[in-house]
Scaffold this active site. Structure first.
Site, PDB file in Angstrom:
ATOM      1  N   GLY A  71      -8.025  12.816  -8.598  1.00  0.00           N
ATOM      2  CA  GLY A  71      -6.728  12.285  -8.169  1.00  0.00           C
ATOM      3  C   GLY A  71      -6.092  11.469  -9.269  1.00  0.00           C
ATOM      4  O   GLY A  71      -6.802  10.899 -10.127  1.00  0.00           O
ATOM      5  N   ASP A  83      -6.695  -4.394  -7.074  1.00  0.00           N
ATOM      6  CA  ASP A  83      -7.542  -3.207  -6.865  1.00  0.00           C
ATOM      7  C   ASP A  83      -8.562  -3.023  -7.994  1.00  0.00           C
ATOM      8  O   ASP A  83      -9.653  -2.500  -7.764  1.00  0.00           O
ATOM      9  CB  ASP A  83      -6.683  -1.932  -6.772  1.00  0.00           C
ATOM     10  CG  ASP A  83      -6.067  -1.739  -5.393  1.00  0.00           C
ATOM     11  OD1 ASP A  83      -6.589  -2.295  -4.410  1.00  0.00           O
ATOM     12  OD2 ASP A  83      -5.052  -1.015  -5.307  1.00  0.00           O
ATOM     13  N   THR A  93       0.837  -1.202   0.000  1.00  0.00           N
ATOM     14  CA  THR A  93       0.000   0.000   0.000  1.00  0.00           C
ATOM     15  C   THR A  93       0.868   1.247   0.000  1.00  0.00           C
ATOM     16  O   THR A  93       2.094   1.160  -0.174  1.00  0.00           O
ATOM     17  CB  THR A  93      -1.020  -0.059   1.166  1.00  0.00           C
ATOM     18  OG1 THR A  93      -1.922   1.043   1.037  1.00  0.00           O
ATOM     19  CG2 THR A  93      -0.363   0.006   2.526  1.00  0.00           C
ATOM     20  N   LYS A 130       3.248   1.325  -3.871  1.00  0.00           N
ATOM     21  CA  LYS A 130       2.578   0.573  -4.942  1.00  0.00           C
ATOM     22  C   LYS A 130       3.285   0.665  -6.293  1.00  0.00           C
ATOM     23  O   LYS A 130       3.269  -0.286  -7.068  1.00  0.00           O
ATOM     24  CB  LYS A 130       1.128   1.044  -5.101  1.00  0.00           C
ATOM     25  CG  LYS A 130       0.208   0.493  -4.031  1.00  0.00           C
ATOM     26  CD  LYS A 130      -1.237   0.865  -4.316  1.00  0.00           C
ATOM     27  CE  LYS A 130      -2.145   0.234  -3.286  1.00  0.00           C
ATOM     28  NZ  LYS A 130      -3.551   0.584  -3.500  1.00  0.00           N
ATOM     29  N   GLY A 174     -15.676   2.856  -0.170  1.00  0.00           N
ATOM     30  CA  GLY A 174     -14.590   1.963  -0.554  1.00  0.00           C
ATOM     31  C   GLY A 174     -14.544   0.647   0.202  1.00  0.00           C
ATOM     32  O   GLY A 174     -13.604  -0.135   0.003  1.00  0.00           O
TER      33      GLY A 174
HETATM   34  P1  NAP Z   1      -1.645   8.168  -3.931  1.00  0.00           P
HETATM   35  O1  NAP Z   1      -0.910   7.359  -4.943  1.00  0.00           O
HETATM   36  O2  NAP Z   1      -0.892   8.928  -2.899  1.00  0.00           O
HETATM   37  O3  NAP Z   1      -2.603   9.185  -4.755  1.00  0.00           O
HETATM   38  C1  NAP Z   1      -3.404  10.140  -4.108  1.00  0.00           C
HETATM   39  C2  NAP Z   1      -3.875  11.172  -5.119  1.00  0.00           C
HETATM   40  O4  NAP Z   1      -4.664  12.130  -4.411  1.00  0.00           O
HETATM   41  C3  NAP Z   1      -2.747  11.946  -5.788  1.00  0.00           C
HETATM   42  O5  NAP Z   1      -3.118  12.280  -7.100  1.00  0.00           O
HETATM   43  C4  NAP Z   1      -2.668  13.208  -4.913  1.00  0.00           C
HETATM   44  O6  NAP Z   1      -2.160  14.326  -5.578  1.00  0.00           O
HETATM   45  C5  NAP Z   1      -4.140  13.445  -4.644  1.00  0.00           C
HETATM   46  N1  NAP Z   1      -4.324  14.270  -3.452  1.00  0.00           N
HETATM   47  C6  NAP Z   1      -3.831  14.043  -2.208  1.00  0.00           C
HETATM   48  N2  NAP Z   1      -4.230  15.034  -1.371  1.00  0.00           N
HETATM   49  C7  NAP Z   1      -4.950  15.898  -2.124  1.00  0.00           C
HETATM   50  C8  NAP Z   1      -5.620  17.129  -1.846  1.00  0.00           C
HETATM   51  N3  NAP Z   1      -5.619  17.666  -0.609  1.00  0.00           N
HETATM   52  N4  NAP Z   1      -6.274  17.753  -2.849  1.00  0.00           N
HETATM   53  C9  NAP Z   1      -6.286  17.233  -4.101  1.00  0.00           C
HETATM   54  N5  NAP Z   1      -5.654  16.070  -4.441  1.00  0.00           N
HETATM   55  C10 NAP Z   1      -5.011  15.414  -3.450  1.00  0.00           C
HETATM   56  O7  NAP Z   1      -2.658   7.244  -3.109  1.00  0.00           O
HETATM   57  P2  NAP Z   1      -3.533   6.017  -3.679  1.00  0.00           P
HETATM   58  O8  NAP Z   1      -2.830   4.738  -3.471  1.00  0.00           O
HETATM   59  O9  NAP Z   1      -3.984   6.377  -5.045  1.00  0.00           O
HETATM   60  O10 NAP Z   1      -4.757   6.032  -2.643  1.00  0.00           O
HETATM   61  C11 NAP Z   1      -5.635   7.122  -2.640  1.00  0.00           C
HETATM   62  C12 NAP Z   1      -6.814   6.886  -1.691  1.00  0.00           C
HETATM   63  O11 NAP Z   1      -7.572   5.772  -2.108  1.00  0.00           O
HETATM   64  C13 NAP Z   1      -6.386   6.627  -0.243  1.00  0.00           C
HETATM   65  O12 NAP Z   1      -7.271   7.322   0.593  1.00  0.00           O
HETATM   66  C14 NAP Z   1      -6.582   5.147  -0.105  1.00  0.00           C
HETATM   67  O13 NAP Z   1      -6.893   4.776   1.226  1.00  0.00           O
HETATM   68  C15 NAP Z   1      -7.756   4.888  -1.024  1.00  0.00           C
HETATM   69  N6  NAP Z   1      -7.758   3.512  -1.520  1.00  0.00           N
HETATM   70  C16 NAP Z   1      -8.772   2.709  -1.127  1.00  0.00           C
HETATM   71  C17 NAP Z   1      -8.793   1.416  -1.561  1.00  0.00           C
HETATM   72  C18 NAP Z   1      -9.914   0.523  -1.133  1.00  0.00           C
HETATM   73  O14 NAP Z   1      -9.761  -0.700  -1.194  1.00  0.00           O
HETATM   74  N7  NAP Z   1     -11.036   1.063  -0.742  1.00  0.00           N
HETATM   75  C19 NAP Z   1      -7.785   0.912  -2.406  1.00  0.00           C
HETATM   76  C20 NAP Z   1      -6.768   1.774  -2.799  1.00  0.00           C
HETATM   77  C21 NAP Z   1      -6.756   3.082  -2.337  1.00  0.00           C
HETATM   78  P3  NAP Z   1      -0.574  14.685  -5.472  1.00  0.00           P
HETATM   79  O15 NAP Z   1       0.132  13.563  -6.167  1.00  0.00           O
HETATM   80  O16 NAP Z   1      -0.493  15.988  -6.143  1.00  0.00           O
HETATM   81  O17 NAP Z   1      -0.255  14.712  -4.002  1.00  0.00           O
END
Ligand code: NAP
Length: 282
Positions: free
Chosen positions: A129, A108, A68, A72, A243
């Site tokens: 995002g 995922d 995670t 990833k 989620g």
């Molecule tokens: P990640 O790779 O860090 O991507 C997060 C994205 O959100 C990036 O594009 C980031 O932009 C953007 N972001 C972060 N803070 C922001 C803000 N304040 N305003 C606007 N954009 C913002 O993380 P990820 O692995 O994709 O995971 C993202 C979310 O999905 C997490 O909350 C995670 O828990 C959830 N998730 C859930 C599951 C599930 O099974 N339900 C599975 C996977 C992920 P920057 O790059 O510019 O910072």
């Protein structure tokens, strides 16, 4: 089954992982299946990833891991192989042992699609995002047969890299949201906004109001329930999905990938609900 000298280890590799619901969910499943395995959290900082993977490779009791934030994408060069799914997504959330090395996959995509089964693919999706989860969402939307897929980000460079990896998507700046929301039939939040400080939402109430009647809002976050975004969407009478189902199904598919037996999905779901209610899953 008690822990002994033959107990195998599964786990989650990330940083931080202290609040993960996966250990409770998977240990409930392992107990139910009578498997001599335990599932634990491995908090490994980004700078220590290479050393950790090398160490995991030589510890023969380690069978497989979930991966995670923040590993990833960064884990890919440290793996011996990627299956087709992981290559499509360009991100790995599950690895299993192959000799002294590791093969990566991505569960995922199937997890994201699970609660959408049987629905008609929407003509236009907006994804908030452009990180690792957004990659899985885009692959899922493409496979499901969605029409236009728009990805919204706040960093132009990251958006360009995303577009390069997935030429079928259109990328948009956050400031341009009001132009695309009125034509959005499915909105997916893949940012972590809404998980932290109470009341934070990725979209304002006024922006949620721009979505057409009949739109569905899918927030990949599952805590709090409902998330602040889904609270706004429900108040507008829109369809909502959080989620939790994705978490459950990506976990169930990962367990099947490691063990080769059907996962006890109901047991895993119950363990998640218990943990969200503040109770121990076991
Ligand atoms: P990640 O790779 O860090 O991507 C997060 C994205 O959100 C990036 O594009 C980031 O932009 C953007 N972001 C972060 N803070 C922001 C803000 N304040 N305003 C606007 N954009 C913002 O993380 P990820 O692995 O994709 O995971 C993202 C979310 O999905 C997490 O909350 C995670 O828990 C959830 N998730 C859930 C599951 C599930 O099974 N339900 C599975 C996977 C992920 P920057 O790059 O510019 O910072």
């Amino acid at each position: 089954m008690g822990i002994n000298g033959e107990t195998g280890i599964l786990g989650i590799l990330g940083y931080p992982v202290r609040y993960s619901l996966s250990p409770g969910m998977h240990n409930a499943a392992l107990q139910h299946l009578g498997q001599n395995l335990v599932y634990v959290a491995f908090p490994v900082a980004a700078a220590d990833l290479a050393g950790a993977i090398a160490g995991f490779g030589v510890a023969e009791s380690l069978v497989g891991l979930n991966v995670t934030i923040p590993h990833k994408e960064q884990i890919i060069p440290h793996l011996g192989a990627l299956d087709e799914r992981a290559q499509q997504v360009g991100a790995v959330n599950t690895i299993r042992r192959q000799g002294r090395g590791w093969v990566g996959t991505n569960t995922d995509v199937a997890g994201f699609l699970a609660p959408l089964a049987g629905r008609v693919p929407p003509p236009a999706v907006t994804v908030l995002g452009c990180g690792g989860a957004a990659r899985a969402v885009v692959v899922g939307c493409r496979e499901w047969g969605c029409g236009a897929i728009r990805v919204v980000g706040r960093d132009r460079q990251k958006l360009s890299a995303f577009q390069h990896a997935f030429p079928i998507v259109q990328t948009w700046d956050w400031a341009e949201l009001s132009q695309i929301l009125p034509e959005t039939h499915l909105l997916v939040n893949t940012t972590p906004v809404g998980m932290g400080a109470p009341g934070q939402t990725p979209l304002t109430a006024a922006e949620v109001d721009l979505l057409p009647q009949g739109a569905t809002v899918y927030d990949l976050i599952y805590k709090p329930r409902p998330t602040p975004l889904l609270h706004l969407a429900a108040a507008r009478g829109l369809g909502t999905l959080d989620g939790l189902s994705m978490l459950l199904h990506q976990g169930a598919i990962a367990l099947e990938y490691w063990l080769g037996v059907p996962a006890p999905v109901d047991v895993m779901h119950h363990a998640l609900i218990e943990q969200l209610a503040g109770k121990d899953a076991l």
